[in-house]
Structures are given as C-alpha cells and as structure tokens.
Enzyme design. Structure first.
Site, PDB file in Angstrom:
ATOM      1  NE  ARG A  63     -17.303   5.749   8.712  1.00  0.00           N
ATOM      2  CZ  ARG A  63     -17.272   5.676  10.028  1.00  0.00           C
ATOM      3  NH1 ARG A  63     -18.351   5.299  10.687  1.00  0.00           N
ATOM      4  NH2 ARG A  63     -16.174   5.968  10.708  1.00  0.00           N
ATOM      5  N   GLY A  64     -14.508   5.865   5.396  1.00  0.00           N
ATOM      6  CA  GLY A  64     -13.600   6.952   5.762  1.00  0.00           C
ATOM      7  C   GLY A  64     -13.868   7.375   7.195  1.00  0.00           C
ATOM      8  CB  THR A  72      -4.512   5.600   1.055  1.00  0.00           C
ATOM      9  OG1 THR A  72      -3.544   6.639   0.979  1.00  0.00           O
ATOM     10  CG2 THR A  72      -3.917   4.348   1.643  1.00  0.00           C
ATOM     11  CE1 TYR A  73     -10.575   9.928  -3.763  1.00  0.00           C
ATOM     12  CE2 TYR A  73     -11.735  10.153  -1.684  1.00  0.00           C
ATOM     13  CZ  TYR A  73     -11.589  10.481  -3.016  1.00  0.00           C
ATOM     14  OH  TYR A  73     -12.465  11.367  -3.595  1.00  0.00           O
ATOM     15  CG  HIS A  87     -14.693   0.528  13.019  1.00  0.00           C
ATOM     16  ND1 HIS A  87     -15.393   1.598  13.527  1.00  0.00           N
ATOM     17  CD2 HIS A  87     -13.880   1.040  12.067  1.00  0.00           C
ATOM     18  CE1 HIS A  87     -15.025   2.703  12.883  1.00  0.00           C
ATOM     19  NE2 HIS A  87     -14.108   2.381  11.992  1.00  0.00           N
ATOM     20  CE  LYS A 144     -17.032  -3.389   5.097  1.00  0.00           C
ATOM     21  NZ  LYS A 144     -16.146  -2.351   5.680  1.00  0.00           N
ATOM     22  CD  GLN A 175       5.862   2.966  11.175  1.00  0.00           C
ATOM     23  OE1 GLN A 175       7.080   2.846  11.365  1.00  0.00           O
ATOM     24  NE2 GLN A 175       5.218   2.218  10.320  1.00  0.00           N
ATOM     25  CE1 TYR A 210     -11.042  -0.774  10.467  1.00  0.00           C
ATOM     26  CE2 TYR A 210     -13.072  -1.672   9.555  1.00  0.00           C
ATOM     27  CZ  TYR A 210     -12.081  -0.714   9.562  1.00  0.00           C
ATOM     28  OH  TYR A 210     -12.119   0.314   8.644  1.00  0.00           O
ATOM     29  CD  GLU A 270      -2.877   1.072   2.363  1.00  0.00           C
ATOM     30  OE1 GLU A 270      -3.694   0.141   2.249  1.00  0.00           O
ATOM     31  OE2 GLU A 270      -2.883   1.891   3.296  1.00  0.00           O
TER      32      GLU A 270
END
Ligand code: FAD
Length: 289
Positions: A107-108, A48-49, A150, A166, A213, A146, A17
């Site tokens: 969803r974000g 990613t967005y 989540h 989903k 991190q 998750y 990623e």
C-alpha cells in the site's frame, strides 16, 4: 527467476534489500553499492519503491540491472496509496518491458499532509494485488506482514484477518517488518498458521550499525527492542566502528537462531551497505552452504 521457485527449493535463502537514490546525483554511488551487494550472489535482491525518501523512478531499472547484469533474481517493490489505476498500469507495463517477474505489492505510507479520507483508487495492498493478477497472473507476488502488528491497527487479530485476505488475493510469499526479538516472530508465525496463512514467510532482519538507525526504526514502526540489545546500543552507540561490529553480530545471532528453529528464509535490510551485507555473508558461510 520467480522467487516462489527459489523458496520452494527447501534450502535456506539469504536475500538483500536495496533502495534507489533520492536524487539523480546519488545514482552513481547507489549503483556501485548495489553492484557490490549483487556480487555477493544473494538468493535474490529487492529494490524499494519510494521508501525512506528514495525516488521510485529507478526501481524498475535497478531491478533489471540486478537480474540482467548480475544474474541475481530481483524483486521490484510497488506501492499504490497515491497512485491511480492508470499509473499502476503504466508501472506494470514498465516492469514487464524490463522482464521483471517478481513484485512486492504494497500500500505504502501516507505522505505528509495526505488527505486519507479523499476518494482514491487504492486503499489497501490487497486491491493492488488483485490488479496485478488481473494484468498478468504469471507475476510472482510478495507482500508485507507485521509480527508486532501494523502501526495503524488497533487489534492484532484484525491485522491477521486482513493479512489472510491479502494472501488470498494472490500472494506467493510474505516478508516481515524488522524485529529484534525472535520470540515475536515465532509467536506471529504460530498465529498466522492458525489463521490458515500457508505461504512462505521471510524474516526481515535489520542490522543496526548506527545508534540513530535504531531511533528511527522505533519511531517509524514502534518495534520492541529487548534490553539485551538496548545495552549494546548504550555501550557502543557513540563508537561507530564498535557499533557496526556489535550490530552485525546481533543480526547474525538472530539469523542463526532463526535458521536453527526452522525459519529458512532471511531477508536482510542492508540499507545499501555492501560491507554489512558482506560481513553477514561471511558470518553465515558454513551455515548456508
Ligand atoms: P496493507 O496490507 O494495505 O495494510 C495497511 C493497513 O491497513 C494495516 O493496518 C492493515 O491491517 C489494514 N488493512 C488491510 N486491509 C484492510 C481492510 N480490508 N480493511 C481495513 N483495514 C485493512 N513502503 C514504501 O513506500 N516503499 C517500499 O518499497 C516499502 N517496502 C516495504 C517492504 C516490507 C517488507 C515492509 C514490511 C514494508 C515496506 N514498506 C514500503 C512500508 C509499507 O508501505 C507500510 O508499512 C504501509 O503502511 C503498509 O503497507 P502494506 O502493504 O502492508 O499495507
């Protein structure tokens, strides 16, 4: 190429990623990092967005470059929580124009100060998935899951129920949030299969190469850190080179254990670090061949 086809080949996969630049000033350095990661020829790369402060403006373009210039399949992330149906439609037009076949539908997170009770077009990733399918059913769709639940969900059983909804909306594969204890993933996979979730699940691995991190990861997702790994960070966290070596070794160890236990698809959060991606590839060269 569709990621569902790559996953169906029954061989272990290793994907990476990357995230777009935060500003146009850093576009060049991000592009160089992406190119060096693509040159390692992973099974695919995701972009990613708007995550972690990165802008969403470059997601489609970087995804296009990965597949057209490097011949590596790409997966463009897309979030919907702050979008209208019109802006999502525009993004889908853009992805289509760039011949992107794979979308990670999310969803974000709510931005700071966001009024989550105000009327909006999207509440959950599943609504975005329905819209993508209606726009063009040929898109291959990934979604997030998750293993530790989540952060917003009180009960793990609700999380699995919503995850099943989903997946039923049209998901081809799932990618997990990072985890540092493989037993958490094995337990999650068992619960997911019990709930009737049959799509491939890619294990998301974050090589921790800097002490801060880990602090950030724990703050954002509440991820459990085993004492074995805490001891590593305590011992090497203030020595950057040693921490990098130890973090890559820990991630490699996690990946080898996963593959040995039948988890064939590994997605590494490379954080735009080509050296980390290269070291992991080298450590797994015989295992993946
Ligand atoms: P959802 O699947 O909608 O779930 C969000 C919450 O709503 C969960 O608690 C879920 O249980 C609950 N829920 C779902 N459906 C219902 C329902 N019908 N009724 C009630 N509750 C429900 N963020 C970015 O901004 N950009 C990225 O590129 C990005 N990439 C990611 C990649 C991966 C692999 C992962 C794991 C996360 C990524 N994220 C990204 C972060 C993600 O956007 C956040 O974790 C976000 O909080 C949830 O997104 P989701 O798509 O999982 O949401």
């Amino acid at each position: 190429m569709k990621i569902s086809e790559i996953l169906a080949s029954r061989k272990p996969t290793l994907s990476f990623e990357v995230f777009p630049p935060k500003t146009s000033d850093s576009l060049e350095s991000v592009t160089k990092a992406v190119e060096r990661i693509a040159a390692l020829k992973p099974s695919f790369m995701s972009v990613t967005y708007g995550a972690g402060g990165g802008t969403s403006l470059y997601t489609a373009d970087i995804s296009r470059s990965i597949q057209d210039d490097w011949n590596v399949p790409s997966l463009a992330h897309l979030t919907c929580v702050t979008s209208t149906r019109k802006t999502i439609h525009d993004q889908l037009d853009l992805l289509k124009k760039n011949r992107i076949e794979n979308i990670m539908a999310l969803r974000g997170d709510f931005p700071e100060g966001f009024d989550s009770s105000a009327p909006r077009d999207y509440h959950h990733a599943s609504e975005l998935i329905y819209d993508i399918k209606a726009y063009d059913p040929s898109f291959c769709i990934g979604a997030a899951c998750y293993p530790e639940g989540h952060v917003e969900t009180e009960h793990k059983s609700d999380d699995i129920r919503f995850l099943k909804e989903k997946v039923d909306a049209g998901v081809d594969f799932l990618t997990t949030q990072m985890f540092f204890d493989n037993n958490i993933l094995y337990n999650f996979l068992y619960r997911a299969r019990e709930a009737g979730i049959r799509v491939p699940v890619l294990a998301g691995i974050m090589p921790i190469t800097q002490k801060r991190q880990l602090e950030r990861a724990r703050m954002m997702s509440g991820t459990y850190v085993p004492t074995r790994f805490l001891a590593i960070v305590d011992r090497f966290g203030d020595n950057p080179k040693a921490m990098r070596q130890a973090g890559i070794a820990y991630a490699t160890d996690q990946i080898i254990d996963l593959i040995a236990n039948g988890v064939e698809h590994i997605h590494v959060y490379t954080m735009n670090k080509p050296q980390v991606a290269a070291a992991i590839c080298a450590n797994l060269s015989e295992i993946l061949s």
